[in-house]
Every structure is written in structure tokens, then in C-alpha cells.
Design a protein around this motif. Sequence first.
Motif, PDB file in Angstrom:
ATOM      1  N   PHE A   1       3.579 -38.798  40.430  1.00  0.00           N
ATOM      2  CA  PHE A   1       2.916 -38.819  39.120  1.00  0.00           C
ATOM      3  C   PHE A   1       2.777 -40.233  38.573  1.00  0.00           C
ATOM      4  CE2 PHE A   1       3.397 -34.283  39.212  1.00  0.00           C
ATOM      5  CZ  PHE A   1       2.305 -33.834  38.498  1.00  0.00           C
TER       6      PHE A   1
ATOM      7  N   ASP B   1      -3.172 -41.499  36.815  1.00  0.00           N
ATOM      8  CA  ASP B   1      -3.546 -41.835  35.453  1.00  0.00           C
ATOM      9  C   ASP B   1      -3.182 -40.651  34.549  1.00  0.00           C
ATOM     10  OD1 ASP B   1      -5.376 -43.761  33.754  1.00  0.00           O
ATOM     11  OD2 ASP B   1      -5.992 -41.699  33.270  1.00  0.00           O
ATOM     12  N   ALA B   2      -2.802 -40.915  33.313  1.00  0.00           N
ATOM     13  CA  ALA B   2      -2.401 -39.845  32.385  1.00  0.00           C
ATOM     14  C   ALA B   2      -3.505 -38.807  32.191  1.00  0.00           C
ATOM     15  CB  ALA B   2      -1.999 -40.439  31.039  1.00  0.00           C
ATOM     16  N   ALA B   3      -4.765 -39.218  32.342  1.00  0.00           N
ATOM     17  CA  ALA B   3      -5.898 -38.306  32.141  1.00  0.00           C
ATOM     18  C   ALA B   3      -6.559 -37.914  33.466  1.00  0.00           C
ATOM     19  CB  ALA B   3      -6.914 -38.952  31.216  1.00  0.00           C
TER      20      ALA B   3
ATOM     21  N   GLY C   1      -4.920 -34.062  33.429  1.00  0.00           N
ATOM     22  CA  GLY C   1      -3.670 -34.611  32.924  1.00  0.00           C
ATOM     23  C   GLY C   1      -2.449 -34.169  33.707  1.00  0.00           C
ATOM     24  N   HIS C   2      -1.357 -34.844  33.448  1.00  0.00           N
ATOM     25  CA  HIS C   2      -0.110 -34.612  34.179  1.00  0.00           C
ATOM     26  C   HIS C   2       0.409 -33.184  34.022  1.00  0.00           C
ATOM     27  CE1 HIS C   2       1.226 -39.098  34.651  1.00  0.00           C
ATOM     28  NE2 HIS C   2      -0.007 -38.886  35.073  1.00  0.00           N
ATOM     29  N   ASP C   3       0.330 -32.613  32.822  1.00  0.00           N
ATOM     30  CA  ASP C   3       0.868 -31.268  32.604  1.00  0.00           C
ATOM     31  C   ASP C   3       0.129 -30.226  33.436  1.00  0.00           C
ATOM     32  OD1 ASP C   3       2.787 -32.222  30.878  1.00  0.00           O
ATOM     33  OD2 ASP C   3       1.731 -31.608  29.047  1.00  0.00           O
TER      34      ASP C   3
ATOM     35  N   LYS D   1      -4.432 -46.849  39.710  1.00  0.00           N
ATOM     36  CA  LYS D   1      -4.060 -45.478  39.351  1.00  0.00           C
ATOM     37  C   LYS D   1      -5.144 -44.505  39.817  1.00  0.00           C
ATOM     38  CE  LYS D   1      -0.416 -46.175  36.549  1.00  0.00           C
ATOM     39  NZ  LYS D   1       0.893 -45.587  36.741  1.00  0.00           N
TER      40      LYS D   1
ATOM     41  N   THR E   1      -7.524 -41.650  39.185  1.00  0.00           N
ATOM     42  CA  THR E   1      -8.147 -41.068  37.997  1.00  0.00           C
ATOM     43  C   THR E   1      -8.837 -39.737  38.290  1.00  0.00           C
ATOM     44  OG1 THR E   1     -10.196 -42.312  38.377  1.00  0.00           O
ATOM     45  CG2 THR E   1      -8.521 -43.325  36.924  1.00  0.00           C
TER      46      THR E   1
END
Length: 129
Positions: free
Chosen positions: A25, A29-31, A48-50, A110, A112
Motif C-alpha cells: 500500500f 497513491d491514496a486515490a 482508494g486504499h480502503d 506511486k 495511480t
Amino acid sequence: MGDLNSVIIRKAYEDFAVGNIPSVFAVFDAAITWHVPGHSPLSGHYTGHDQVGGFFQRTMELSGGAFSMDVHNVLAEDDLVVALVTVNAERNGLSASFPEIHVWQMKNGKATDFREYQGDEQREDLFWS
């Protein structure tokens, strides 16, 4: 830049293989957007990560944890990385292997965007359903 991106993605596969999910993770990228084709319980678009973490959890639930990937080659040019892999899984007492192509879009080191292309989408749908 392509060589560095290739190293980053190859290491992410290696980290996934040994269960080092936080390191995987760290590359995302967070998004990040994550795309899985087909009509199985795993198919869909995740953001996203979740949501990607949920996808990973669901994959492990459906396979009883018997899931792995053989990475055959990682090719990169600029911010595009392509991995040629075989996915191995067990489900309901059956073992299967599937050829896939994974296409990664990178930005500033990262990932994406991830897109999965399956060698036999119908067979994968049937296996995971």
C-alpha cells in the motif's frame, strides 16, 4: 523513469507474495483506481486504499487464503508498467491458474491506476462466482 517504476512494481509483487501488505500500500497513491473486469464477486472498480484493501480481503476470503501470483515479466516505459503474471488460487476444493496482464499507471513513484486483463474472463468469472 521506466526502470525505477519497474523496480517499484516488481517489489510490490514481492511484498504481496510474503504478506507485507503495508509495503504494498505504500506504493499505491491514496486515490488509486483499481479495475477488475468481468462479472464475478471480485469484478468492479475500486478507489482508494480502503476499497482496494476490501478487494484484497475479499480475494483472500473467497480463496481461503490460497492465492498467489507468479510474475513472469515486468515491462516499463515512462509512467506505464505492464506485468505478465499467472494468478493461482483455490476455491471450493478446486485449484486454478489464470494468465493475466496487469497495467499500472505511475506518477511520482506511486501507482495511480491498476487495470487487470484476464486471459479467459469467462473462466475466471466462473471460478470466483
